[in-house]
Design an enzyme around this catalytic site. Structure first.
Site, PDB file in Angstrom:
ATOM      1  N   TYR A 223     -22.664   0.586 -10.403  1.00 58.06           N
ATOM      2  CA  TYR A 223     -21.933   1.586 -11.195  1.00 58.06           C
ATOM      3  C   TYR A 223     -21.067   0.924 -12.257  1.00 58.06           C
ATOM      4  O   TYR A 223     -20.418  -0.097 -11.999  1.00 58.06           O
ATOM      5  CB  TYR A 223     -21.023   2.410 -10.279  1.00 58.06           C
ATOM      6  CG  TYR A 223     -21.765   3.410  -9.422  1.00 58.06           C
ATOM      7  CD1 TYR A 223     -22.563   4.405  -9.985  1.00 58.06           C
ATOM      8  CD2 TYR A 223     -21.653   3.359  -8.037  1.00 58.06           C
ATOM      9  CE1 TYR A 223     -23.228   5.322  -9.181  1.00 58.06           C
ATOM     10  CE2 TYR A 223     -22.308   4.271  -7.233  1.00 58.06           C
ATOM     11  CZ  TYR A 223     -23.099   5.250  -7.818  1.00 58.06           C
ATOM     12  OH  TYR A 223     -23.759   6.151  -7.025  1.00 58.06           O
TER      13      TYR A 223
ATOM     14  N   LYS B 218       0.317   1.922  16.837  1.00 59.02           N
ATOM     15  CA  LYS B 218       0.199   3.113  15.976  1.00 59.02           C
ATOM     16  C   LYS B 218      -1.113   3.066  15.198  1.00 59.02           C
ATOM     17  O   LYS B 218      -1.787   2.030  15.173  1.00 59.02           O
ATOM     18  CB  LYS B 218       1.415   3.195  15.044  1.00 59.02           C
ATOM     19  CG  LYS B 218       1.579   2.020  14.125  1.00 59.02           C
ATOM     20  CD  LYS B 218       3.021   1.896  13.649  1.00 59.02           C
ATOM     21  CE  LYS B 218       3.104   0.849  12.555  1.00 59.02           C
ATOM     22  NZ  LYS B 218       4.478   0.401  12.304  1.00 59.02           N
TER      23      LYS B 218
HETATM   24  C1  LIG Z   1       4.712  -0.947  12.534  1.00 59.33           C
HETATM   25  C2  LIG Z   1       5.999  -1.323  13.165  1.00 59.33           C
HETATM   26  C3  LIG Z   1       6.135  -2.531  13.841  1.00 59.33           C
HETATM   27  C4  LIG Z   1       5.036  -3.574  13.900  1.00 59.33           C
HETATM   28  O1  LIG Z   1       4.894  -4.200  12.638  1.00 59.33           O
HETATM   29  P1  LIG Z   1       3.865  -5.420  12.490  1.00 59.33           P
HETATM   30  O2  LIG Z   1       4.073  -5.945  11.122  1.00 59.33           O
HETATM   31  O3  LIG Z   1       2.505  -4.841  12.635  1.00 59.33           O
HETATM   32  O4  LIG Z   1       4.187  -6.365  13.553  1.00 59.33           O
HETATM   33  C5  LIG Z   1       7.332  -2.780  14.501  1.00 59.33           C
HETATM   34  N1  LIG Z   1       8.339  -1.885  14.451  1.00 59.33           N
HETATM   35  C6  LIG Z   1       8.246  -0.713  13.792  1.00 59.33           C
HETATM   36  C7  LIG Z   1       9.402   0.212  13.779  1.00 59.33           C
HETATM   37  C8  LIG Z   1       7.083  -0.411  13.116  1.00 59.33           C
HETATM   38  O5  LIG Z   1       6.993   0.746  12.447  1.00 59.33           O
END
Ligand SMILES: *Cc1c(COP(=O)(O)O)cnc(C)c1O
Length: 360
Positions: free
Chosen positions: A255, A35
């Site tokens: 800044y 994702k």
């Molecule tokens: C993002 C996600 C993962 C992976 O999580 P990580 O900590 O990056 O391994 C697995 N399952 C679901 C449902 C997620 O949303």
């Protein structure tokens, strides 16, 4: 000239990380979670490197569409599932599978006239309280799905952990216990484990593991980096030193004048800023690698530039390559100085960063 800021993605590291995850998975199949554009590494690129994955987990149908267009043949699971009735046809068209976490989704399936069976992953809320059916409703949701002619009867069972990165916390075994009890006696592939659970909770590996971060070499376990568990950073974020200025004792840098020179000293200016994805929240003291040493960031991160203390890098020269994170400088360390996790940093690279790749 365009900006020097670049993110190099190491395809060899991605491949090695998948192999390492498989080793730790102990026979479980791997749903590679890609994702947010592959945690910022580039969706199509990481999918190519993860050719040995058994399935992909994506956040939305559009990501599934990109993967299919790139020639991905594996199973693809949309982790939040259908968002509206029209998504069902789109799922069929792209041969995607849907998480089902809410009664509304079952209503849409029940009302759909398409008789083709959709593959679904029923999601239980075992205690994280984000997506999923409550334990008291999950079996009924399962029965409803089983009764629908347009749902593949091989329903997979899924839950997600809230705190699996804390290896001595009671919540993970408690969630796993809720999962086991809720689905006792129901046949179906089971999946619980995200990256941290793969590392710390071997009993939770079940049929499928769902690592994301580890595949990019990133750990979310406090004080530990991916390399501590045999994973390699898959991104090197780099730029160059564009100025070295001698600044007098007592003068303030940047800044809001948040940092003052304790003595006459060289301040380096690096061509990177929050406009590239370097976090503005990075505090003075955040390490930056130049001329083979880690030197501290000083002053505020600005949009295009950061300033660094060169007192311990006398060999630094204008034009030198500077590493913001990567191999010798784990992104988890930078994240800790910025009050976040490595995932947020790699996801936050902006469009003006030039992406490169190598086989390393
Ligand atoms: C993002 C996600 C993962 C992976 O999580 P990580 O900590 O990056 O391994 C697995 N399952 C679901 C449902 C997620 O949303």
């Amino acid at each position: 000239m365009s900006r020097a800021t670049s993110a190099t993605i190491h395809l060899g590291a991605l491949r090695d990380n998948l192999a390492r995850a498989r080793e730790l998975g102990g026979g479980a199949r791997i749903m590679a979670v890609v994702k947010a554009d592959g945690y910022g590494h580039g969706l199509e690129r990481v999918a190519r490197a993860f050719a040995a994955a058994d399935a992909f987990g994506v956040a939305c149908i559009a990501d599934g569409q990109r993967l299919r267009a790139a020639g991905v043949r594996q199973r693809i699971v949309v982790l939040s599932g259908i968002d509206e009735p029209a998504d069902i046809a789109e799922m069929h068209r792209l041969d995607l599978e849907s998480a089902v976490h809410h009664a509304a989704q079952i209503d849409w399936l029940a009302a759909d006239r398409d008789r083709r069976p959709l593959r679904v992953w029923l999601k239980l809320d075992s205690g994280m309280h984000r997506l999923g059916f409550a334990p008291s409703h999950a079996r009924k949701a399962y029965e409803r799905l089983r009764s629908l002619p347009n749902v593949d009867p091989a329903i997979a069972l899924m839950t997600h952990f809230a705190n699996s990165d804390v290896f001595d916390d009671a919540q993970t075994p408690a969630q796993a216990g809720v999962f086991d009890a809720t689905f006792a006696g129901i046949d179906g592939e089971r999946t619980l484990a995200n990256s941290a659970a793969v590392l710390g909770w071997r009993d939770a590996r079940a049929d499928w593991i769902r690592p994301g971060g580890l595949l990019y070499g990133i750990s979310v376990v406090a004080g530990r980096v991916g390399a501590d568990f045999g994973f390699r950073p898959a991104m090197t974020f780099a730029s160059k030193l564009v100025a070295i200025n001698r600044i007098a004792k007592g003068e303030a840098i940047g800044y809001a004048a948040t940092w003052r020179c304790p003595e006459d000293m060289d301040i380096g200016v690096v061509q990177v800023g929050y406009g590239d994805g370097y976090p503005r929240s990075a505090a003075a003291g955040t390490p930056v690698r130049v001329a083979g040493v880690d030197v501290p960031l000083v002053g505020r991160v600005s949009m295009d530039l950061i300033t660094i203390d060169l007192r311990t890098a006398p060999g630094a020269r204008v034009g030198d390559r500077v590493v913001l994170w990567g191999d010798a400088l784990p992104v988890e360390r930078i994240a800790a100085h910025a009050g976040t996790i490595g995932y947020e940093l790699t996801c936050g690279m902006t469009r003006r960063v030039r992406f490169l790749e190598d086989e390393r």
